[in-house]
Design a protein around this motif. Sequence first.
Motif, PDB file in Angstrom:
ATOM      1  N   PHE A  43       0.740  -1.198   0.022  1.00 52.40           N
ATOM      2  CA  PHE A  43      -0.071  -0.061  -0.095  1.00 52.40           C
ATOM      3  C   PHE A  43       0.903   1.190   0.085  1.00 52.40           C
ATOM      4  CE2 PHE A  43      -4.342  -1.248  -0.090  1.00 52.40           C
ATOM      5  CZ  PHE A  43      -4.263  -2.475   0.544  1.00 52.40           C
ATOM      6  N   GLU A  44       1.952   1.196   0.753  1.00 47.75           N
ATOM      7  CA  GLU A  44       2.873   2.456   0.634  1.00 47.75           C
ATOM      8  C   GLU A  44       3.439   2.735  -0.509  1.00 47.75           C
ATOM      9  OE1 GLU A  44       4.145   2.096   5.460  1.00 47.75           O
ATOM     10  OE2 GLU A  44       5.804   1.692   3.920  1.00 47.75           O
ATOM     11  N   LYS A  45       3.810   1.545  -1.200  1.00 47.11           N
ATOM     12  CA  LYS A  45       4.554   1.703  -2.924  1.00 47.11           C
ATOM     13  C   LYS A  45       3.146   2.043  -3.655  1.00 47.11           C
ATOM     14  CE  LYS A  45       6.865  -0.818  -6.012  1.00 47.11           C
ATOM     15  NZ  LYS A  45       7.671  -2.177  -6.296  1.00 47.11           N
ATOM     16  N   GLU A  46       1.892   1.741  -3.457  1.00 51.49           N
ATOM     17  CA  GLU A  46       0.829   2.112  -4.447  1.00 51.49           C
ATOM     18  C   GLU A  46       0.700   3.611  -4.061  1.00 51.49           C
ATOM     19  OE1 GLU A  46      -2.790  -0.050  -4.049  1.00 51.49           O
ATOM     20  OE2 GLU A  46      -3.850   1.188  -5.136  1.00 51.49           O
ATOM     21  N   VAL A  47       0.619   4.184  -2.725  1.00 48.87           N
ATOM     22  CA  VAL A  47       0.782   5.434  -2.343  1.00 48.87           C
ATOM     23  C   VAL A  47       1.610   6.242  -3.053  1.00 48.87           C
ATOM     24  CG1 VAL A  47       0.620   7.170  -0.383  1.00 48.87           C
ATOM     25  CG2 VAL A  47      -0.741   5.284  -0.356  1.00 48.87           C
ATOM     26  N   GLU A  48       2.924   6.020  -3.095  1.00 50.85           N
ATOM     27  CA  GLU A  48       3.981   6.459  -3.574  1.00 50.85           C
ATOM     28  C   GLU A  48       3.951   6.519  -5.111  1.00 50.85           C
ATOM     29  OE1 GLU A  48       7.968   5.188  -2.178  1.00 50.85           O
ATOM     30  OE2 GLU A  48       8.493   5.205  -4.410  1.00 50.85           O
ATOM     31  N   THR A  49       3.416   5.678  -5.774  1.00 43.80           N
ATOM     32  CA  THR A  49       3.102   5.579  -7.054  1.00 43.80           C
ATOM     33  C   THR A  49       1.919   6.562  -7.308  1.00 43.80           C
ATOM     34  OG1 THR A  49       3.642   3.286  -7.390  1.00 43.80           O
ATOM     35  CG2 THR A  49       2.300   4.203  -9.236  1.00 43.80           C
ATOM     36  N   ILE A  50       0.987   6.721  -6.541  1.00 40.06           N
ATOM     37  CA  ILE A  50       0.012   7.773  -6.829  1.00 40.06           C
ATOM     38  C   ILE A  50       0.481   9.171  -6.684  1.00 40.06           C
ATOM     39  CG2 ILE A  50      -2.081   8.667  -5.807  1.00 40.06           C
ATOM     40  CD1 ILE A  50      -3.037   5.650  -5.254  1.00 40.06           C
ATOM     41  N   VAL A  51       1.609   9.227  -5.600  1.00 42.55           N
ATOM     42  CA  VAL A  51       2.021  10.706  -5.548  1.00 42.55           C
ATOM     43  C   VAL A  51       2.968  10.940  -6.568  1.00 42.55           C
ATOM     44  CG1 VAL A  51       3.946  11.786  -4.028  1.00 42.55           C
ATOM     45  CG2 VAL A  51       2.002  10.424  -2.880  1.00 42.55           C
ATOM     46  N   LYS A  52       3.530  10.000  -7.098  1.00 39.13           N
ATOM     47  CA  LYS A  52       4.405  10.227  -8.383  1.00 39.13           C
ATOM     48  C   LYS A  52       3.577  10.744  -9.726  1.00 39.13           C
ATOM     49  CE  LYS A  52       8.528   7.443  -7.402  1.00 39.13           C
ATOM     50  NZ  LYS A  52       9.218   6.438  -7.402  1.00 39.13           N
ATOM     51  N   ASP A  53       2.617   9.916  -9.961  1.00 40.98           N
ATOM     52  CA  ASP A  53       1.582  10.158 -10.781  1.00 40.98           C
ATOM     53  C   ASP A  53       0.867  11.429 -10.648  1.00 40.98           C
ATOM     54  OD1 ASP A  53      -1.789   9.174 -11.956  1.00 40.98           O
ATOM     55  OD2 ASP A  53      -0.115   9.437 -13.248  1.00 40.98           O
ATOM     56  N   ALA A  54       0.674  12.029  -9.312  1.00 36.91           N
ATOM     57  CA  ALA A  54      -0.122  13.266  -9.157  1.00 36.91           C
ATOM     58  C   ALA A  54       0.832  14.215  -9.391  1.00 36.91           C
ATOM     59  CB  ALA A  54      -0.482  13.308  -7.684  1.00 36.91           C
ATOM     60  N   LYS A  76      -8.141  22.497 -12.865  1.00 41.54           N
ATOM     61  CA  LYS A  76      -7.705  21.176 -13.193  1.00 41.54           C
ATOM     62  C   LYS A  76      -6.602  20.640 -12.128  1.00 41.54           C
ATOM     63  CE  LYS A  76      -8.130  21.231 -18.355  1.00 41.54           C
ATOM     64  NZ  LYS A  76      -7.349  20.948 -19.566  1.00 41.54           N
ATOM     65  N   VAL A  77      -5.976  21.506 -11.796  1.00 43.57           N
ATOM     66  CA  VAL A  77      -5.027  21.149 -10.542  1.00 43.57           C
ATOM     67  C   VAL A  77      -5.944  20.846  -9.211  1.00 43.57           C
ATOM     68  CG1 VAL A  77      -3.503  22.149  -9.073  1.00 43.57           C
ATOM     69  CG2 VAL A  77      -3.160  22.424 -11.311  1.00 43.57           C
ATOM     70  N   GLN A  78      -7.051  21.544  -8.956  1.00 39.85           N
ATOM     71  CA  GLN A  78      -7.688  21.322  -7.962  1.00 39.85           C
ATOM     72  C   GLN A  78      -8.553  19.710  -8.183  1.00 39.85           C
ATOM     73  OE1 GLN A  78      -7.689  22.736  -5.231  1.00 39.85           O
ATOM     74  NE2 GLN A  78      -8.864  21.208  -4.189  1.00 39.85           N
ATOM     75  N   VAL A  79      -8.879  19.498  -9.474  1.00 42.04           N
ATOM     76  CA  VAL A  79      -9.449  18.390  -9.520  1.00 42.04           C
ATOM     77  C   VAL A  79      -8.396  17.142  -9.456  1.00 42.04           C
ATOM     78  CG1 VAL A  79     -10.340  16.525 -11.581  1.00 42.04           C
ATOM     79  CG2 VAL A  79     -11.323  19.018 -11.198  1.00 42.04           C
ATOM     80  N   VAL A  80      -7.172  17.455  -9.893  1.00 40.57           N
ATOM     81  CA  VAL A  80      -6.077  16.270  -9.748  1.00 40.57           C
ATOM     82  C   VAL A  80      -6.072  16.189  -8.102  1.00 40.57           C
ATOM     83  CG1 VAL A  80      -3.890  15.726  -9.809  1.00 40.57           C
ATOM     84  CG2 VAL A  80      -5.317  16.322 -11.914  1.00 40.57           C
ATOM     85  N   ARG A  81      -5.792  17.359  -7.508  1.00 40.03           N
ATOM     86  CA  ARG A  81      -5.653  17.105  -5.981  1.00 40.03           C
ATOM     87  C   ARG A  81      -6.658  16.470  -5.337  1.00 40.03           C
ATOM     88  NH1 ARG A  81      -3.163  23.091  -5.097  1.00 40.03           N
ATOM     89  NH2 ARG A  81      -1.248  22.612  -5.774  1.00 40.03           N
ATOM     90  N   ASP A  82      -7.865  16.870  -5.724  1.00 39.27           N
ATOM     91  CA  ASP A  82      -9.272  16.064  -4.962  1.00 39.27           C
ATOM     92  C   ASP A  82      -9.069  14.707  -5.281  1.00 39.27           C
ATOM     93  OD1 ASP A  82      -9.874  18.454  -4.077  1.00 39.27           O
ATOM     94  OD2 ASP A  82     -11.400  18.869  -5.798  1.00 39.27           O
ATOM     95  N   ALA A  83      -8.851  14.018  -6.454  1.00 36.15           N
ATOM     96  CA  ALA A  83      -8.707  12.868  -6.762  1.00 36.15           C
ATOM     97  C   ALA A  83      -7.645  12.112  -5.928  1.00 36.15           C
ATOM     98  CB  ALA A  83      -8.678  12.755  -8.232  1.00 36.15           C
ATOM     99  N   TYR A  84      -6.278  12.813  -5.760  1.00 35.77           N
ATOM    100  CA  TYR A  84      -5.297  12.161  -5.026  1.00 35.77           C
ATOM    101  C   TYR A  84      -5.860  12.109  -3.530  1.00 35.77           C
ATOM    102  CZ  TYR A  84      -1.144  12.287  -2.253  1.00 35.77           C
ATOM    103  OH  TYR A  84      -0.235  12.108  -1.609  1.00 35.77           O
ATOM    104  N   ALA A  85      -6.387  13.125  -3.142  1.00 38.61           N
ATOM    105  CA  ALA A  85      -6.775  13.189  -1.749  1.00 38.61           C
ATOM    106  C   ALA A  85      -7.638  11.908  -1.625  1.00 38.61           C
ATOM    107  CB  ALA A  85      -7.370  14.488  -1.201  1.00 38.61           C
ATOM    108  N   GLU A  86      -8.571  11.888  -2.409  1.00 35.48           N
ATOM    109  CA  GLU A  86      -9.777  10.650  -2.351  1.00 35.48           C
ATOM    110  C   GLU A  86      -9.170   9.377  -2.365  1.00 35.48           C
ATOM    111  OE1 GLU A  86     -13.540   8.968  -4.604  1.00 35.48           O
ATOM    112  OE2 GLU A  86     -12.949  10.928  -4.822  1.00 35.48           O
ATOM    113  N   THR A  87      -8.210   9.013  -3.488  1.00 33.53           N
ATOM    114  CA  THR A  87      -7.560   7.833  -3.639  1.00 33.53           C
ATOM    115  C   THR A  87      -6.383   7.537  -2.400  1.00 33.53           C
ATOM    116  OG1 THR A  87      -7.395   8.326  -5.941  1.00 33.53           O
ATOM    117  CG2 THR A  87      -5.956   6.607  -4.944  1.00 33.53           C
TER     118      THR A  87
END
Length: 143
Positions: A43-54, A76-87
């Motif tokens: 899960f930490e690796k997945e979160v790291e991947t998500i952070v890199k993607d974000a 668009k940045v806010q949408v990405v941040r929201d999606a990241y926060a939700e994920t």
Amino acid sequence: MTSNDEKWGKMNKKVAQLTKVIFHLNTKNDEGEVYIKAMQAAFEKEVETIVKDANKKLGTARQVMEQNGADMIERKVQVVRDAYAETKANNIFEVQKLKDEMQANERRQTEFWTGKVKAMAQEVQNIQNQMQQQAKSFQATMD
């Protein structure tokens, strides 16, 4: 004398069973810890991947912002941040849920095997008491 040997045999058998149960408990506990650590790392690796993607998406968004204007990009940045926060929140929830499940499973296993060990220990104690009674009885008949 044969009855005495049988009692000792039973007691030795119970001690061996208790040893196996304790070994099994330790093994289950170790396996549970390894599983939790592996899931946590995943899960930490997945979160790291998500952070890199974000971060990559934010970089792309910055480039678009320079090309298309600040207002549109900020949305668009806010949408990405929201999606990241939700994920991230979902992943944290999943990790916590998994930890809770593993802890509950470990508690159930510990309670089960502790009860089994106590029952076997009581049985060993009963056999020992019986042997002592028989030894006293035998000694009394010998006197």
